[in-house]
Design a protein around this motif. Structure first.
Motif, short mmCIF file in Angstrom:
data_model
loop_
_atom_site.label_atom_id
_atom_site.label_comp_id
_atom_site.label_asym_id
_atom_site.label_seq_id
_atom_site.Cartn_x
_atom_site.Cartn_y
_atom_site.Cartn_z
N TRP A 272 24.38 -18.36 -2.78
CA TRP A 272 23.85 -18.71 -3.94
C TRP A 272 22.95 -19.66 -3.95
CZ3 TRP A 272 23.38 -23.11 -7.12
CH2 TRP A 272 23.47 -22.84 -8.40
N PHE A 273 22.97 -20.61 -2.88
CA PHE A 273 21.84 -21.51 -3.06
C PHE A 273 20.39 -20.89 -2.38
CE2 PHE A 273 25.27 -24.66 -3.13
CZ PHE A 273 24.99 -25.61 -3.88
N TRP A 274 20.78 -19.87 -1.54
CA TRP A 274 19.44 -19.29 -0.77
C TRP A 274 18.97 -18.24 -1.76
CZ3 TRP A 274 16.31 -19.74 2.77
CH2 TRP A 274 15.46 -18.41 3.22
N PHE A 275 19.74 -17.58 -2.58
CA PHE A 275 19.21 -17.07 -3.62
C PHE A 275 18.50 -17.73 -4.71
CE2 PHE A 275 21.99 -12.64 -3.02
CZ PHE A 275 21.40 -12.75 -1.72
N LEU A 276 19.12 -18.81 -4.84
CA LEU A 276 18.23 -19.92 -5.97
C LEU A 276 17.03 -20.27 -5.58
CD1 LEU A 276 18.43 -21.25 -8.80
CD2 LEU A 276 19.56 -23.16 -7.36
N LEU A 277 17.12 -20.50 -4.24
CA LEU A 277 15.76 -20.92 -3.56
C LEU A 277 14.82 -19.92 -3.66
CD1 LEU A 277 14.00 -23.13 -2.09
CD2 LEU A 277 15.08 -22.31 0.06
N LEU A 278 15.10 -18.45 -3.26
CA LEU A 278 14.19 -17.46 -3.18
C LEU A 278 13.75 -17.13 -4.59
CD1 LEU A 278 15.78 -14.71 -0.87
CD2 LEU A 278 13.68 -15.99 -0.58
N GLY A 279 14.78 -17.17 -5.56
CA GLY A 279 14.23 -17.15 -6.93
C GLY A 279 13.04 -18.13 -7.31
N ILE A 280 13.18 -19.29 -6.98
CA ILE A 280 12.23 -20.34 -7.55
C ILE A 280 10.95 -19.94 -6.75
CG2 ILE A 280 11.83 -22.74 -7.39
CD1 ILE A 280 14.62 -23.25 -7.78
N LEU A 281 11.16 -19.87 -5.51
CA LEU A 281 9.51 -19.66 -4.70
C LEU A 281 9.11 -18.48 -4.94
CD1 LEU A 281 11.03 -20.33 -1.10
CD2 LEU A 281 9.37 -21.92 -2.51
N THR A 282 9.72 -17.31 -5.42
CA THR A 282 9.27 -15.94 -5.69
C THR A 282 8.58 -16.08 -7.19
OG1 THR A 282 10.84 -14.93 -4.60
CG2 THR A 282 9.43 -13.58 -5.79
N SER A 283 9.25 -16.83 -8.07
CA SER A 283 8.87 -17.10 -9.29
C SER A 283 7.39 -17.91 -9.32
CB SER A 283 9.54 -17.73 -10.40
OG SER A 283 9.96 -19.23 -9.95
N GLY A 284 7.33 -18.87 -8.32
CA GLY A 284 5.85 -19.53 -7.92
C GLY A 284 5.06 -18.64 -7.48
N VAL A 285 5.44 -17.52 -6.67
CA VAL A 285 4.40 -16.70 -6.07
C VAL A 285 3.81 -15.83 -7.37
CG1 VAL A 285 3.85 -14.58 -4.64
CG2 VAL A 285 5.25 -16.65 -3.85
N ILE A 286 4.67 -15.15 -8.34
CA ILE A 286 4.47 -14.55 -9.37
C ILE A 286 3.30 -15.26 -10.15
CG2 ILE A 286 5.26 -13.20 -11.41
CD1 ILE A 286 6.10 -12.05 -8.63
N VAL A 287 3.54 -16.58 -10.53
CA VAL A 287 2.67 -17.38 -11.34
C VAL A 287 1.26 -17.32 -10.85
CG1 VAL A 287 2.21 -19.58 -12.46
CG2 VAL A 287 4.54 -18.56 -12.65
N TYR A 288 1.34 -17.66 -9.40
CA TYR A 288 0.13 -17.69 -8.29
C TYR A 288 -0.62 -16.39 -8.54
CZ TYR A 288 -2.30 -17.14 -3.95
OH TYR A 288 -3.09 -17.05 -2.97
N ARG A 289 0.10 -15.33 -8.41
CA ARG A 289 -0.68 -14.03 -8.42
C ARG A 289 -1.31 -13.76 -9.78
NH1 ARG A 289 -1.51 -13.02 -3.50
NH2 ARG A 289 0.37 -12.80 -2.28
#
Length: 363
Positions: A272-289
């Motif tokens: 649960w916490f790992w997926f939450l962290l992954l979701g936050i990091l990946t959303s940041g990557v999407i914004v960066y792209r």
């Protein structure tokens, strides 16, 4: 047991060529590996050991009862979860079922190992797509220039081949680049979708699971109720019917211990916490792209920040005359080949693009 995990080590092994971002590698390398390891641990315990122990007072073979209850699932009584343990009930969810009481059937524990493996496959799928679409382009263009230790003649020849390719194929890498961005978007959709998939798997109790666990840890010890037992009960009930000696149907009510759920709950709290962290990091990557697609100035800044050996005017000229896909290719090449060789190639490419003109030198 050691041999079981031998094949998983390849997922953790770092490759010589990097063709993606660190966050993307967290999805297909780290997360997939963790899910496979958890799957193997549970499968070893589930199919080799004894994942359930049922207790019954009458003369009934325990192996038969255990097998029956494991195959046909067990249940709890939701109305008794809040009753006082040791006074009203022996364990939360275990109560008298006489009357029209609601039962909660627990079948998930038979499928947890399979579900984890399926999740691992989903996390690796974007990587499989990108590996197919990338086609070994970066590795082919490297030509062992990541080592940088070779004869000057060989080095000069390889640099010329790389420079000729970049010059002749300039502005033709957009589709190749956007395929990778699509894979990152798929990774983001996958981690969000898996949260809802597990929520469905656990009857709508997973989305707030991590928050409930944190609240439980911070609450008063005497008043708090462990939220993990609602999803992963450690004691349940099971009903077994058989014919008696006189031909009458006998009802056998058993209490079952599920030691495997102690492992399951820890795995899914972490996920649960790992997926939450992954979701936050990946959303940041999407914004960066999105930012680097919309802003050529950001591409210039990122190249300057990452590759400080390259002159600023050379980077300005290259970004101005190239497209988004070329920028992505340059960045990936710079991550993989020797820094001095990459600097020379970029300077020579800028020279071909005319960076030595006065107006470019002043930029």
């Amino acid at each position: 047991m050691y041999e079981i995990f031998e094949g998983v080590k390849d997922l953790f092994r770092l490759g010589r060529t990097n063709t993606d971002s660190p966050v993307f590698r967290l999805h297909y390398r780290v997360t997939s590996s963790l899910l496979v390891v958890c799957c193997l641990i549970l499968a070893a315990r589930q199919f080799v050991g004894n994942p359930i122990e049922c207790v019954h007072a009458k003369d009934l073979p325990p192996e038969v009862l255990n097998t029956w209850c494991w195959i046909h699932s067990t249940y709890t009584v939701p109305a008794s979860f809040l009753k006082k343990v040791g006074v009203e009930v022996p364990y939360p969810g275990v109560d008298n079922t006489k009357g029209a009481r609601e039962k909660k059937i627990h079948k998930f524990y038979q499928w947890v190992a399979f579900c984890l493996f399926f999740q691992a496959v989903l996390f690796y799928t974007p990587r499989w797509l990108w590996k197919h679409w990338e086609g070994g382009k970066i590795h082919a263009l490297m030509m062992d220039l990541d080592i940088g230790i070779c004869s000057e003649v060989e080095k000069k020849q390889k640099k010329k081949l790389l420079l000729d390719y970049l010059w002749e194929n300039l502005r033709y890498h957009n589709w190749w680049c956007y395929r990778y961005y699509l894979c990152e978007l798929l990774s983001f959709g996958n981690v969000i979708g898996q949260m809802f998939l597990m929520n469905k798997f656990f009857d709508g109790a997973f989305l707030t699971f991590g928050i409930d666990v944190v609240t439980f840890m911070e609450s008063d010890q005497e008043e708090r109720i462990d939220p993990m037992i609602f999803i992963f009960p450690r004691m349940t009930k099971c009903t077994f019917y058989k014919f008696g000696v006189s031909g009458e149907v006998e009802r056998h009510d058993a209490v079952c211990i599920l030691p495997l759920n102690v492992v399951n709950e820890k795995i899914y709290v972490f996920l649960w916490f790992w997926f939450l962290l992954l979701g936050i990091l990946t959303s940041g990557v999407i914004v960066y792209r999105i930012i680097i697609i919309m802003s050529p100035r950001m591409r210039v800044y990122l190249l300057r920040l990452r590759f400080r050996l390259i002159r600023r005017e050379a980077i300005d000229a290259i970004v101005r005359r190239s497209k988004m896909g070329d920028w992505f290719l340059f960045y990936m090449l710079g991550e993989n080949i020797d820094a001095i060789i990459f600097r020379d190639v970029m300077h020579e490419l800028a020279a071909r693009l005319g960076h030595s003109k006065p107006e470019l030198q002043e930029a």
